[in-house]
Scaffold this active site. Structure first.
Site, PDB file in Angstrom:
ATOM      1  N   GLU A   2      -0.063  21.556 -51.296  1.00 38.79           N
ATOM      2  CA  GLU A   2       1.307  21.794 -51.759  1.00 38.79           C
ATOM      3  C   GLU A   2       1.976  20.461 -52.056  1.00 38.79           C
ATOM      4  O   GLU A   2       1.940  19.547 -51.237  1.00 38.79           O
ATOM      5  CB  GLU A   2       2.090  22.564 -50.695  1.00 38.79           C
ATOM      6  CG  GLU A   2       3.585  22.661 -50.925  1.00 38.79           C
ATOM      7  CD  GLU A   2       3.976  23.284 -52.268  1.00 38.79           C
ATOM      8  OE1 GLU A   2       4.803  22.687 -52.965  1.00 38.79           O
ATOM      9  OE2 GLU A   2       3.432  24.357 -52.599  1.00 38.79           O
ATOM     10  N   LYS A  43       7.340  21.413 -50.456  1.00 35.02           N
ATOM     11  CA  LYS A  43       7.417  21.872 -49.072  1.00 35.02           C
ATOM     12  C   LYS A  43       6.714  23.209 -48.906  1.00 35.02           C
ATOM     13  O   LYS A  43       6.833  24.088 -49.760  1.00 35.02           O
ATOM     14  CB  LYS A  43       8.884  22.011 -48.634  1.00 35.02           C
ATOM     15  CG  LYS A  43       9.604  20.696 -48.446  1.00 35.02           C
ATOM     16  CD  LYS A  43      11.015  20.957 -47.949  1.00 35.02           C
ATOM     17  CE  LYS A  43      11.746  19.653 -47.650  1.00 35.02           C
ATOM     18  NZ  LYS A  43      13.129  19.912 -47.169  1.00 35.02           N
ATOM     19  N   GLY A  78       6.122  26.832 -48.045  1.00 34.46           N
ATOM     20  CA  GLY A  78       7.090  27.919 -48.145  1.00 34.46           C
ATOM     21  C   GLY A  78       7.551  28.152 -49.566  1.00 34.46           C
ATOM     22  O   GLY A  78       7.979  29.243 -49.922  1.00 34.46           O
ATOM     23  N   GLY A 100      22.747  35.713 -68.024  1.00 36.53           N
ATOM     24  CA  GLY A 100      21.689  36.551 -67.473  1.00 36.53           C
ATOM     25  C   GLY A 100      22.233  37.491 -66.414  1.00 36.53           C
ATOM     26  O   GLY A 100      22.787  37.044 -65.407  1.00 36.53           O
ATOM     27  N   ILE A 134      18.307  33.237 -66.619  1.00 37.73           N
ATOM     28  CA  ILE A 134      17.572  34.157 -67.506  1.00 37.73           C
ATOM     29  C   ILE A 134      16.155  34.430 -67.004  1.00 37.73           C
ATOM     30  O   ILE A 134      15.346  35.019 -67.720  1.00 37.73           O
ATOM     31  CB  ILE A 134      17.528  33.609 -68.937  1.00 37.73           C
ATOM     32  CG1 ILE A 134      16.860  32.234 -68.975  1.00 37.73           C
ATOM     33  CG2 ILE A 134      18.926  33.545 -69.536  1.00 37.73           C
ATOM     34  CD1 ILE A 134      16.506  31.766 -70.366  1.00 37.73           C
ATOM     35  N   GLY A 135      15.860  34.022 -65.782  1.00 41.99           N
ATOM     36  CA  GLY A 135      14.535  34.271 -65.223  1.00 41.99           C
ATOM     37  C   GLY A 135      13.783  32.994 -64.893  1.00 41.99           C
ATOM     38  O   GLY A 135      14.316  31.887 -65.026  1.00 41.99           O
ATOM     39  N   ARG A 136      12.552  33.179 -64.477  1.00 47.85           N
ATOM     40  CA  ARG A 136      11.716  32.055 -64.068  1.00 47.85           C
ATOM     41  C   ARG A 136      10.395  32.097 -64.826  1.00 47.85           C
ATOM     42  O   ARG A 136       9.866  33.180 -65.098  1.00 47.85           O
ATOM     43  CB  ARG A 136      11.448  32.103 -62.552  1.00 47.85           C
ATOM     44  CG  ARG A 136      12.728  32.012 -61.716  1.00 47.85           C
ATOM     45  CD  ARG A 136      12.442  32.077 -60.228  1.00 47.85           C
ATOM     46  NE  ARG A 136      11.645  30.949 -59.776  1.00 47.85           N
ATOM     47  CZ  ARG A 136      12.156  29.781 -59.382  1.00 47.85           C
ATOM     48  NH1 ARG A 136      13.466  29.586 -59.391  1.00 47.85           N
ATOM     49  NH2 ARG A 136      11.370  28.806 -58.978  1.00 47.85           N
ATOM     50  N   HIS A 192      22.124  60.302 -36.807  1.00 48.35           N
ATOM     51  CA  HIS A 192      23.526  60.381 -37.257  1.00 48.35           C
ATOM     52  C   HIS A 192      24.410  59.616 -36.283  1.00 48.35           C
ATOM     53  O   HIS A 192      24.239  59.744 -35.073  1.00 48.35           O
ATOM     54  CB  HIS A 192      23.958  61.851 -37.307  1.00 48.35           C
ATOM     55  CG  HIS A 192      25.410  62.027 -37.636  1.00 48.35           C
ATOM     56  ND1 HIS A 192      25.895  61.911 -38.924  1.00 48.35           N
ATOM     57  CD2 HIS A 192      26.482  62.286 -36.844  1.00 48.35           C
ATOM     58  CE1 HIS A 192      27.203  62.113 -38.905  1.00 48.35           C
ATOM     59  NE2 HIS A 192      27.591  62.343 -37.656  1.00 48.35           N
TER      60      HIS A 192
END
Length: 462
Positions: free
Chosen positions: A38, A41, A43, A179, A265-267, A439
């Protein structure tokens, strides 16, 4: 071990995010010798730049709203404002605790963890820190980064990504969010709770456009009530600096101005310059192509997570990583039913779903074979106590199983666990109706919806 050129790992994993570390933990549990590489980091995005920090911000916003609205519960309280440094400390403490725990978990499983920027150097090796790490199999799990549009430069100043928004040192007075998907509406919700004037720009005709249309409309109604503005159905054209902020122009000529523009708008997948194409890995628009067992066209290489064109969710990455580990260990594996994956948008109110939309069900089974039923949270005691509004909508194949569950309301993300079982076990409404739900809980709203669909409604208004 990493310095020993003679070492050949059973599995070398490039990327330590949700998919990569899940594969490492499960593979080591099954007796495989694992190297996990990695560059940032352990995670990945979820822990450090995604799921966890955004939900911390949203919870801080929820506390702010509760302070403002305390009087309606008979509690005397005053809202003094947002201490953004304090909010970041709270957020960062949550991340730090989880990060430390994850580091300990990886170490305890005896995974060889290598920090550095890796590159696929052959179908069975990754180069990192001047070393060649050899493996019998390689798993690509390099994740994703925020996307932008051609000509729209994310500068980290007035035009920012979600990464910048998570560490912003102030609460902006006004913001345009480009977005209206998950990332956009979550930041819209958190910032509105902090006191920002928010406008969401979504080119498609609804907010959270991949959800059932009924859920989108309920969220839009709730956002209007909260004073969150949005413009739907017209695409972005350009953004430019003004004296004090940013001006956004849409394709129809309409303009909006604010202090900051958040591009949500996203990844997009992280795959460029990592040696994938050179080693013959089949790709499409930056995504690594895989089969239902997460295998690429190269027999010794698999891929998981945001790098592949499946749902970009941390829990999907976990499942895909575990699937690869178990397949390599010789266990029998079953492909993931992506329709059966729970999806939650953590804005206020929350949007949660599992299964397919009513429109999709009609497309698959025919309009005359699909039944939809709704239960309004106004009939649910706990939701009334919480003062949340919303609905649970069920989509059923006539005389058959429930194939879609769509929920809008505060804390609906906590109800999606049972919803997931109902869909994935192909439950009939009558079978769920037999179960007794506690309930008063919001969970019983799910039971009530199935009672109604089974033809014996209790607290449901016609």
């Amino acid at each position: 071990m990493a310095n020993d050129a003679s070492t050949v790992f059973d599995l070398v994993i490039l990327g330590g995010g949700s998919g990569g570390y899940a594969a490492a933990l499960r593979a080591s549990q099954l007796g495989l010798d694992v190297a996990l590489i990695e560059k940032n980091k352990l995670g990945g995005t979820c822990l450090h730049n995604g799921c966890i920090p955004t939900k911390a911000l949203l919870h801080a916003g929820e506390v702010a709203d509760q302070a403002r609205e305390a009087a309606q519960f008979g509690v005397k309280a005053s809202f003094e404002g947002i201490d953004i440094a304090g909010v970041h400390k709270y957020k960062d403490d949550v991340i730090a605790g989880l990060y430390k725990g994850l580091q300990g978990l990886v170490a305890s499983r005896k995974v060889t963890y290598i920090e550095g920027e890796g590159r696929l150097s052959s179908p069975t090796s990754v180069d990192v820190n001047g070393q060649r790490i050899q493996g019998r199999h390689v798993l690509l799990a390099t994740g994703s980064v925020p996307k932008s549009l051609p000509g729209l430069d994310i500068d980290g100043n007035r035009i920012i990504s979600s990464d910048h928004a998570l560490v912003l040192d102030r609460v902006p007075q006004s913001a345009i969010i480009l977005g209206g998907g998950v990332i956009g509406v979550e930041f819209a919700s958190a910032w509105k709770s902090f006191g920002t004037e928010v406008t969401v720009i979504e080119g498609l005709k609804h907010l959270v456009p991949v959800e059932d249309e009924n859920s989108s409309k309920l969220l839009e109604r709730a956002f209007r009530k909260r004073g969150i503005k949005f413009n739907l159905g017209t695409f972005f054209q350009k953004a430019e600096y003004t004296e004090s902020g940013v001006r956004v122009t849409l394709a129809d000529g309409k303009t909006f101005e604010a202090e900051v523009l958040l591009v949500a708008i996203g990844r997009g997948p992280v795959s460029q310059g990592l040696g994938y194409e050179e080693q013959g890995v089949a790709m499409d628009r930056g995504y690594v192509l895989v089969d239902e067992y997460m295998r690429t066209n190269v027999p010794t290489i698999s891929a998981v997570g945001d790098l592949v064109p499946t749902l970009q969710l941390a829990h999907v990455g976990f499942a895909e990583g575990i699937l690869v580990a178990e397949r390599l260990a010789g266990l029998k594996t079953v492909p993931i039913d992506y329709d059966g994956v729970p999806r939650v948008t953590y804005c206020h109110p929350e949007v949660a779903s599992v299964g397919i939309t009513e429109a999709k069900a009609k497309e698959i089974y025919g309009a005359d074979k699909v039944i939809a039923a709704k239960f309004n949270l106004a009939g649910n005691g706990k939701s009334k106590i919480l003062k949340t509004a919303g609905e649970i909508k069920l989509v059923q194949v006539k005389d058959g199983a429930v194939v879609g569950i769509h929920m809008v309301g505060d804390r609906m993300g906590e109800q999606v666990g049972e919803a997931q079982l109902i869909y994935n076990w192909e439950a009939l409404p009558a079978e769920v109706a037999q179960l007794i739900h506690a309930h008063p809980t919001q969970n019983e709203a799910l039971g009530e919806a199935h009672l109604a669909l089974a033809g014996k409604p209790l607290h449901n208004h016609d």
